[in-house]
Design a protein around this motif. Sequence first.
Motif, PDB file in Angstrom:
ATOM      1  N   THR A 316       0.764  -1.389  -0.152  1.00 48.65           N
ATOM      2  CA  THR A 316      -0.146   0.136  -0.008  1.00 48.65           C
ATOM      3  C   THR A 316       1.011   1.188  -0.034  1.00 48.65           C
ATOM      4  O   THR A 316       0.583   2.368  -0.793  1.00 48.65           O
ATOM      5  CB  THR A 316      -1.021  -0.065   1.337  1.00 48.65           C
ATOM      6  OG1 THR A 316      -1.784  -1.048   1.038  1.00 48.65           O
ATOM      7  CG2 THR A 316      -1.926   1.153   1.314  1.00 48.65           C
ATOM      8  N   LYS A 317       2.127   1.375   0.903  1.00 44.40           N
ATOM      9  CA  LYS A 317       2.962   2.326   0.479  1.00 44.40           C
ATOM     10  C   LYS A 317       3.280   2.688  -0.580  1.00 44.40           C
ATOM     11  O   LYS A 317       3.818   3.855  -1.066  1.00 44.40           O
ATOM     12  CB  LYS A 317       4.053   1.924   1.829  1.00 44.40           C
ATOM     13  CG  LYS A 317       3.490   2.260   3.312  1.00 44.40           C
ATOM     14  CD  LYS A 317       4.500   2.062   4.327  1.00 44.40           C
ATOM     15  CE  LYS A 317       4.089   2.161   5.525  1.00 44.40           C
ATOM     16  NZ  LYS A 317       5.077   1.869   6.721  1.00 44.40           N
ATOM     17  N   ARG A 321      -2.841   1.875  -2.748  1.00 39.25           N
ATOM     18  CA  ARG A 321      -4.042   1.261  -2.845  1.00 39.25           C
ATOM     19  C   ARG A 321      -4.396   0.521  -1.443  1.00 39.25           C
ATOM     20  O   ARG A 321      -3.354  -0.276  -1.041  1.00 39.25           O
ATOM     21  CB  ARG A 321      -3.999   0.262  -3.927  1.00 39.25           C
ATOM     22  CG  ARG A 321      -3.819   0.880  -5.480  1.00 39.25           C
ATOM     23  CD  ARG A 321      -3.953  -0.310  -6.456  1.00 39.25           C
ATOM     24  NE  ARG A 321      -3.517  -0.011  -7.797  1.00 39.25           N
ATOM     25  CZ  ARG A 321      -3.469  -0.482  -8.883  1.00 39.25           C
ATOM     26  NH1 ARG A 321      -3.211  -2.066  -8.763  1.00 39.25           N
ATOM     27  NH2 ARG A 321      -3.352  -0.071  -9.986  1.00 39.25           N
ATOM     28  N   GLU A 322      -5.635   1.021  -0.906  1.00 37.77           N
ATOM     29  CA  GLU A 322      -5.900   0.316   0.178  1.00 37.77           C
ATOM     30  C   GLU A 322      -6.287  -1.039   0.315  1.00 37.77           C
ATOM     31  O   GLU A 322      -6.551  -1.884  -0.839  1.00 37.77           O
ATOM     32  CB  GLU A 322      -7.298   1.360   0.776  1.00 37.77           C
ATOM     33  CG  GLU A 322      -8.516   0.908  -0.099  1.00 37.77           C
ATOM     34  CD  GLU A 322      -9.507   1.897   0.449  1.00 37.77           C
ATOM     35  OE1 GLU A 322      -9.694   2.085   1.800  1.00 37.77           O
ATOM     36  OE2 GLU A 322     -10.455   2.285  -0.257  1.00 37.77           O
ATOM     37  N   PHE A 323      -6.203  -1.704   1.444  1.00 36.75           N
ATOM     38  CA  PHE A 323      -6.663  -3.005   1.633  1.00 36.75           C
ATOM     39  C   PHE A 323      -7.573  -3.130   2.811  1.00 36.75           C
ATOM     40  O   PHE A 323      -7.398  -2.269   3.533  1.00 36.75           O
ATOM     41  CB  PHE A 323      -5.630  -3.992   1.588  1.00 36.75           C
ATOM     42  CG  PHE A 323      -5.031  -4.206   2.864  1.00 36.75           C
ATOM     43  CD1 PHE A 323      -4.932  -4.873   3.897  1.00 36.75           C
ATOM     44  CD2 PHE A 323      -3.594  -3.068   2.970  1.00 36.75           C
ATOM     45  CE1 PHE A 323      -4.080  -4.880   5.075  1.00 36.75           C
ATOM     46  CE2 PHE A 323      -2.881  -3.049   4.120  1.00 36.75           C
ATOM     47  CZ  PHE A 323      -3.338  -3.989   5.287  1.00 36.75           C
ATOM     48  N   ILE A 363      -5.942 -13.764  -4.687  1.00 35.55           N
ATOM     49  CA  ILE A 363      -4.926 -12.815  -3.857  1.00 35.55           C
ATOM     50  C   ILE A 363      -5.255 -12.409  -2.586  1.00 35.55           C
ATOM     51  O   ILE A 363      -4.734 -12.115  -1.662  1.00 35.55           O
ATOM     52  CB  ILE A 363      -4.988 -11.427  -4.869  1.00 35.55           C
ATOM     53  CG1 ILE A 363      -6.602 -10.936  -4.588  1.00 35.55           C
ATOM     54  CG2 ILE A 363      -4.327 -11.598  -6.115  1.00 35.55           C
ATOM     55  CD1 ILE A 363      -6.304  -9.299  -5.226  1.00 35.55           C
ATOM     56  N   ASP A 364      -6.519 -13.182  -2.187  1.00 37.47           N
ATOM     57  CA  ASP A 364      -7.088 -12.857  -0.806  1.00 37.47           C
ATOM     58  C   ASP A 364      -6.261 -14.163   0.174  1.00 37.47           C
ATOM     59  O   ASP A 364      -5.782 -15.232  -0.109  1.00 37.47           O
ATOM     60  CB  ASP A 364      -8.544 -13.258  -0.673  1.00 37.47           C
ATOM     61  CG  ASP A 364      -9.252 -12.218  -1.388  1.00 37.47           C
ATOM     62  OD1 ASP A 364      -8.434 -11.082  -1.715  1.00 37.47           O
ATOM     63  OD2 ASP A 364     -10.576 -12.298  -1.759  1.00 37.47           O
ATOM     64  N   LEU A 378      -8.065  -8.866   2.510  1.00 34.74           N
ATOM     65  CA  LEU A 378      -8.826  -8.426   1.145  1.00 34.74           C
ATOM     66  C   LEU A 378      -7.651  -7.295   0.570  1.00 34.74           C
ATOM     67  O   LEU A 378      -8.051  -6.135   0.895  1.00 34.74           O
ATOM     68  CB  LEU A 378     -10.104  -8.024   1.181  1.00 34.74           C
ATOM     69  CG  LEU A 378     -11.055  -9.214   1.935  1.00 34.74           C
ATOM     70  CD1 LEU A 378     -12.289  -8.578   2.251  1.00 34.74           C
ATOM     71  CD2 LEU A 378     -11.216 -10.304   1.091  1.00 34.74           C
ATOM     72  N   PRO A 379      -6.810  -7.804  -0.302  1.00 35.00           N
ATOM     73  CA  PRO A 379      -5.864  -6.663  -0.907  1.00 35.00           C
ATOM     74  C   PRO A 379      -6.747  -5.781  -2.046  1.00 35.00           C
ATOM     75  O   PRO A 379      -7.683  -6.454  -2.633  1.00 35.00           O
ATOM     76  CB  PRO A 379      -4.801  -7.260  -1.926  1.00 35.00           C
ATOM     77  CG  PRO A 379      -4.920  -8.883  -1.037  1.00 35.00           C
ATOM     78  CD  PRO A 379      -6.051  -9.192  -0.583  1.00 35.00           C
ATOM     79  N   GLU A 380      -6.164  -4.536  -2.301  1.00 37.28           N
ATOM     80  CA  GLU A 380      -7.173  -3.946  -3.073  1.00 37.28           C
ATOM     81  C   GLU A 380      -8.579  -3.764  -3.057  1.00 37.28           C
ATOM     82  O   GLU A 380      -9.301  -3.610  -3.816  1.00 37.28           O
ATOM     83  CB  GLU A 380      -6.451  -4.073  -4.517  1.00 37.28           C
ATOM     84  CG  GLU A 380      -5.200  -3.987  -4.632  1.00 37.28           C
ATOM     85  CD  GLU A 380      -4.764  -4.223  -6.260  1.00 37.28           C
ATOM     86  OE1 GLU A 380      -5.518  -4.197  -7.005  1.00 37.28           O
ATOM     87  OE2 GLU A 380      -3.522  -4.292  -6.472  1.00 37.28           O
ATOM     88  N   THR A 381      -8.823  -3.641  -1.699  1.00 37.88           N
ATOM     89  CA  THR A 381     -10.371  -3.625  -1.400  1.00 37.88           C
ATOM     90  C   THR A 381     -10.476  -2.581  -0.175  1.00 37.88           C
ATOM     91  O   THR A 381      -9.909  -2.447   0.774  1.00 37.88           O
ATOM     92  CB  THR A 381     -10.732  -5.294  -0.618  1.00 37.88           C
ATOM     93  OG1 THR A 381     -10.475  -6.110  -1.613  1.00 37.88           O
ATOM     94  CG2 THR A 381     -12.357  -4.855  -0.458  1.00 37.88           C
TER      95      THR A 381
END
Length: 450
Positions: A316-317, A321-323, A363-364, A378-381
């Motif tokens: 994310t850094k 993109r948040e997760f 990817i989860d 949950l990446p990019e979620t």
Amino acid sequence: MARLAQNEIQSDLRSFRPESTATHRRRPLSVLFVHRDADAVDSCLEELKKAQFIVNSDFVLTLVQCTQQLRSQSYDVVVAEYPSPSWKGPQALQFLHQTVQEIPLVFLTAAIGNESIAKLTADGAFDYVEQQHLAQLPMAVRRVLNEKKLRAELEEAGKALRHSQSLYRALVENPACGICRCDTQGKFLDVNKALLTMLGYESKEELLAANCALGTVANLGQGRPLAGTSPESVGIEPVEIEWNRKNGTVLKASLSGRGIFDERGDFAGYEIIAVDVTEQRALEDHLRRQALSDSLTGLGNHRQLFEVLQAEICRTKRTEREFALLLLDLDGLKAVNDRFGHPAGNRALCRLARILADCCRSIDTATRQGGDEFALVLPETGAAAATLVARRICELLAKDTEEPALSVSVGVASYPKDAENVGTLLYAADRVLYAMKYQRSKAARAGQKA
């Protein structure tokens, strides 16, 4: 061609199974506390007794007293205050680690950040528990005891491998290593019988014909030269490659050897020693998976959750993109165990684990933290999409026709919106989860009064 050999030895290692919670509870747990606050020690003992541990404990104030106590008595776990004014700096931590040696060590800490967590790990802490979350101490104790057993298993595996290597050196006249001579492009010019067996060919002519037909069947170093271009750099750095056997299966081989030069000093090719490491790598992968997995459900464990969260924060850094993180608590597991028995409780945990796996993308990451607690990364979620996933999990569990009926409480948090690091992210999701449990409990009491 050089004559080298390998004695074919297979280590039949039993698969490692983490010691069960019930096993820990059947025998007394011997704990040494290194802490200045007697009230904090009493709180720790209270949490362990709540988790049904039978605890024998001693209490010291300093590292010197800790050393003296360990000389006179053995302990299952050492719980140490961190930080402590009586011992500061990396030298003190190193001394503490050397003092406890193979005894699992749990630090009782104030709220600390990622850098401090990494420092504790580097300095020998097997686990840590923040003082405001002492309820997690029994889970941490169970984890470090299970990990101690895993380390012993890995050490035995290492001893077995080292023993095998000594036998290889002692039996150099036994032609069990694959040996070949290749040209500068990596094509086979000559091979021994052991290499034919490894690759599944019946004759040297058949292998050489296949090699010529396929170009560079050896594919040494994926096309990169393994030797220098002068007699002064004849050594070949060991490299692992994958070869396709005649039947299409994959052979993992460790290659070593030397470059060869003609009488004019020109590079002429390679003499290669090939060792089949397929089974060895499979064993290592098996042990690695067990170190990061929960034996009952097959999901990841607490350690994998921590590693994945650290990796996602770093991602994310970089990407901005948040997760999201879901924390889940299976409602009423104790009631299920009491009414239907522990096998039914284990099936209930596996039912929830199966639903989590079904709801996961590739990817989860779904994990079981221990007991009735689960997590889903949950990446990019974002939080809104994660809430939909949580709702779907609740609905699928409600539709499950197997008895007894189950429900789950869920807490949702996202990074970086709700937290700054792993600890605060877990705390944010945990707070939402228990708010949901409180509302459910309140509604249930109101229904009973009505």
